[in-house]
Write an enzyme that holds these catalytic residues in place. Structure first.
Site, PDB file in Angstrom:
ATOM      1  N   GLY A  10      -2.737  11.485  -6.393  1.00 39.27           N
ATOM      2  CA  GLY A  10      -2.584  12.043  -6.481  1.00 39.27           C
ATOM      3  C   GLY A  10      -1.051  12.575  -7.304  1.00 39.27           C
ATOM      4  N   ASN A  11      -0.309  11.063  -6.704  1.00 41.25           N
ATOM      5  CA  ASN A  11       0.917  10.662  -6.772  1.00 41.25           C
ATOM      6  C   ASN A  11       1.259  10.279  -8.445  1.00 41.25           C
ATOM      7  OD1 ASN A  11       2.837  11.600  -4.667  1.00 41.25           O
ATOM      8  ND2 ASN A  11       1.345   9.902  -3.635  1.00 41.25           N
ATOM      9  N   LYS A 125       1.018  11.477   6.030  1.00 45.41           N
ATOM     10  CA  LYS A 125       0.622  11.564   4.875  1.00 45.41           C
ATOM     11  C   LYS A 125       1.390  12.587   3.994  1.00 45.41           C
ATOM     12  CE  LYS A 125      -2.316  10.966   1.645  1.00 45.41           C
ATOM     13  NZ  LYS A 125      -2.165  10.340   1.402  1.00 45.41           N
ATOM     14  N   LYS A 209      -7.238   9.639   0.638  1.00 51.06           N
ATOM     15  CA  LYS A 209      -8.232  10.335  -0.552  1.00 51.06           C
ATOM     16  C   LYS A 209      -8.736   8.566  -0.318  1.00 51.06           C
ATOM     17  CE  LYS A 209      -6.692   8.641  -4.814  1.00 51.06           C
ATOM     18  NZ  LYS A 209      -4.986   7.416  -3.710  1.00 51.06           N
ATOM     19  N   LYS A 271      -4.119   2.479   1.400  1.00 61.45           N
ATOM     20  CA  LYS A 271      -5.092   2.146  -0.582  1.00 61.45           C
ATOM     21  C   LYS A 271      -6.042   0.201   0.183  1.00 61.45           C
ATOM     22  CE  LYS A 271      -1.949   4.226  -3.141  1.00 61.45           C
ATOM     23  NZ  LYS A 271      -3.311   5.124  -3.310  1.00 61.45           N
TER      24      LYS A 271
HETATM   25  N1  LIG Z   1       3.539  -3.814  -1.106  1.00 66.90           N
HETATM   26  C1  LIG Z   1       3.453  -2.494  -1.623  1.00 66.90           C
HETATM   27  N2  LIG Z   1       3.315  -3.258  -3.744  1.00 66.90           N
HETATM   28  C2  LIG Z   1       2.491  -1.855  -4.076  1.00 66.90           C
HETATM   29  N3  LIG Z   1       3.061  -0.738  -4.296  1.00 66.90           N
HETATM   30  C3  LIG Z   1       3.415  -0.596  -2.773  1.00 66.90           C
HETATM   31  C4  LIG Z   1       3.803  -0.922  -1.724  1.00 66.90           C
HETATM   32  N4  LIG Z   1       4.276  -0.201  -1.089  1.00 66.90           N
HETATM   33  C5  LIG Z   1       4.593   0.786  -1.281  1.00 66.90           C
HETATM   34  N5  LIG Z   1       4.091   0.627  -2.586  1.00 66.90           N
HETATM   35  C6  LIG Z   1       4.527   2.535  -2.593  1.00 66.90           C
HETATM   36  O1  LIG Z   1       3.354   3.317  -2.903  1.00 66.90           O
HETATM   37  C7  LIG Z   1       3.074   4.271  -4.045  1.00 66.90           C
HETATM   38  C8  LIG Z   1       1.295   3.922  -4.221  1.00 66.90           C
HETATM   39  O2  LIG Z   1       0.930   4.776  -2.719  1.00 66.90           O
HETATM   40  P1  LIG Z   1       0.992   6.776  -3.205  1.00 66.90           P
HETATM   41  O3  LIG Z   1       1.963   7.026  -3.685  1.00 66.90           O
HETATM   42  O4  LIG Z   1       1.221   7.677  -2.028  1.00 66.90           O
HETATM   43  O5  LIG Z   1      -0.601   6.457  -4.165  1.00 66.90           O
HETATM   44  P2  LIG Z   1      -1.013   7.654  -4.641  1.00 66.90           P
HETATM   45  O6  LIG Z   1      -0.975   7.329  -6.658  1.00 66.90           O
HETATM   46  O7  LIG Z   1      -2.448   7.173  -4.517  1.00 66.90           O
HETATM   47  O8  LIG Z   1      -0.595   9.111  -4.313  1.00 66.90           O
HETATM   48  C9  LIG Z   1       3.581   2.976  -5.218  1.00 66.90           C
HETATM   49  O9  LIG Z   1       3.915   3.873  -6.599  1.00 66.90           O
HETATM   50  C10 LIG Z   1       4.591   2.286  -4.463  1.00 66.90           C
HETATM   51  O10 LIG Z   1       5.728   3.183  -4.680  1.00 66.90           O
HETATM   52  N1  LIG Z   2      -5.152  12.898   0.429  1.00 69.04           N
HETATM   53  C1  LIG Z   2      -4.492  12.231  -0.724  1.00 69.04           C
HETATM   54  O1  LIG Z   2      -4.767  10.851  -0.420  1.00 69.04           O
HETATM   55  O2  LIG Z   2      -4.029  11.917  -1.444  1.00 69.04           O
HETATM   56  P1  LIG Z   2      -2.651  11.353  -2.214  1.00 69.04           P
HETATM   57  O3  LIG Z   2      -3.559  10.200  -3.046  1.00 69.04           O
HETATM   58  O4  LIG Z   2      -1.968  12.100  -3.697  1.00 69.04           O
HETATM   59  O5  LIG Z   2      -1.853  10.235  -1.693  1.00 69.04           O
END
Ligand SMILES: Nc1ncnc2c1ncn2[C@@H]1O[C@H](COP(=O)(O)OP(=O)(O)O)[C@@H](O)[C@H]1O
Ligand SMILES: NC(=O)OP(=O)(O)O
Length: 309
Positions: A10-11, A125, A209, A271
């Site tokens: 999502g991000n 979350k 997710k 993840k």
């Molecule tokens: N050890 C790590 N390695 C890579 N990214 C990391 C780590 N710890 C935290 N992150 C952060 O996690 C982010 C991915 O999680 P998030 O933004 O929640 O994912 P999503 O794309 O699923 O929404 C990366 O963009 C980075 O900023």
């Molecule tokens: N629901 C969920 O995991 O969303 P993000 O990928 O945006 O963290």
């Protein structure tokens, strides 16, 4: 031919509908590339920023007497259709460009969670926008929301994130896959529901997710789980001078890194845990974590973190 579950972060989907559509169109081209090679692809996506924005907008309209209040699970369902619509349209256009005939459908998906999941009393979350500390503290005071610092990117509201137990519409998802339909399911981790006196009822939370995608990937015996986010690799010592990209790794090594707190809660940790769950279910499978924007390079083996059992 491989069966591949691809989960879009999502991000990683930008900050506006325009940005999201552009990123989704770009990703659709890579996904159709996989399909044209004969792979069976199932798509899921996150919704953290999007469900936060929808909830904020609905609350604002309700507070200003311009709309009834919309409960949080309804906002989750809206986020599934908003992102699903972009994915569906982009994939249809890309399939047509490549002269491929395939139905594309987004399935509103509910995911059952345990009403006694301890996550309900420990929100982790991150959703919605990023704020500076002062603004976050001000909103927290006004609204009673909980904020945390999110992986060095600023402060964000956090909500409960219970573990996914069952995908309510799993049979329908499977029928569609078997009918060779390109399915988008489990958006935002699925709308969280609990069973009460035999009936499903939505609960205010956001399921991770990646965890729901791993559950789906295990249930359909997928060969690969691909998690697309905003970074090319999983790193150890993330954000530090000695940051190191993991290219090839395995469950055992990742468990050691988890013990060392190498992955942030609410972002990279779920993840990595999702990949471990998937590999427990399917030890011969492969999990890949990489960036949405560079999926083609990752598919060519040039970037990304590949994880084996
Ligand atoms: N050890 C790590 N390695 C890579 N990214 C990391 C780590 N710890 C935290 N992150 C952060 O996690 C982010 C991915 O999680 P998030 O933004 O929640 O994912 P999503 O794309 O699923 O929404 C990366 O963009 C980075 O900023
Ligand atoms: N629901 C969920 O995991 O969303 P993000 O990928 O945006 O963290």
């Amino acid at each position: 031919m491989s069966k591949i579950v691809v989960a879009l972060g999502g991000n990683a989907l930008g900050n506006s509908p325009e940005e999201q559509l552009k990123l989704v169109q770009q990703t659709a081209a890579s996904l159709v590339g996989l399909i044209s090679k004969g792979h069976q692809v199932v798509i899921s996506h996150g919704n953290g920023p999007q469900v936060g924005t929808i909830n904020l907008a609905m609350n604002y309209a309700a507070e200003h007497g311009q709309s009834p209040a919309f409960p949080f699970p309804e906002c989750g369902a809206m986020s599934q259709s908003y992102i699903g619509y972009h994915l569906q349209q982009s994939l249809q256009n890309e399939l047509s460009k490549n002269n491929l005939t395939k139905e594309v459908v987004t399935l509103v998906t509910q995911v059952e969670v345990d009403p006694n999941d301890p996550a309900f009393s420990n929100p982790t979350k991150p959703i919605g926008s990023f704020y500076d500390k002062t603004t976050a503290e001000k909103i927290a005071k006004e609204k009673g929301y909980v904020f945390v610092e999110d992986a060095g990117r600023g402060y964000r509201r956090v909500v409960a994130s219970p573990l996914p137990k069952e995908i309510v519409e799993f049979k329908s998802i499977n029928h569609l896959i078997e009918a060779n339909t390109l399915v988008i399911a489990g958006g935002g981790g699925g709308v969280p529901v609990v069973k009460e006196h035999g009936n499903y009822k939505g609960v205010p939370a956001v399921i991770d997710k990646d965890k729901s995608s791993a559950l789906l990937a295990g249930k359909i015996a997928a060969d690969q789980l691909i998690i697309l986010t905003a970074v090319d690799y999983v790193y150890v010592n993330y954000g530090k001078e000695n940051q190191l990209a993991l290219t090839e790794t395995n469950s055992q090594q990742l468990k050691e890194y988890i013990k060392e707190n190498q992955f942030s809660k609410g972002s990279m940790l779920p993840k990595v845990e999702a990949c471990l769950n998937f590999l427990d279910e399917n030890p011969s499978g492969i999990a890949l974590i990489t960036s949405l924007e560079n999926l083609d390079e990752a598919l060519a083996g040039k970037i990304g973190t590949r994880i084996n059992k």
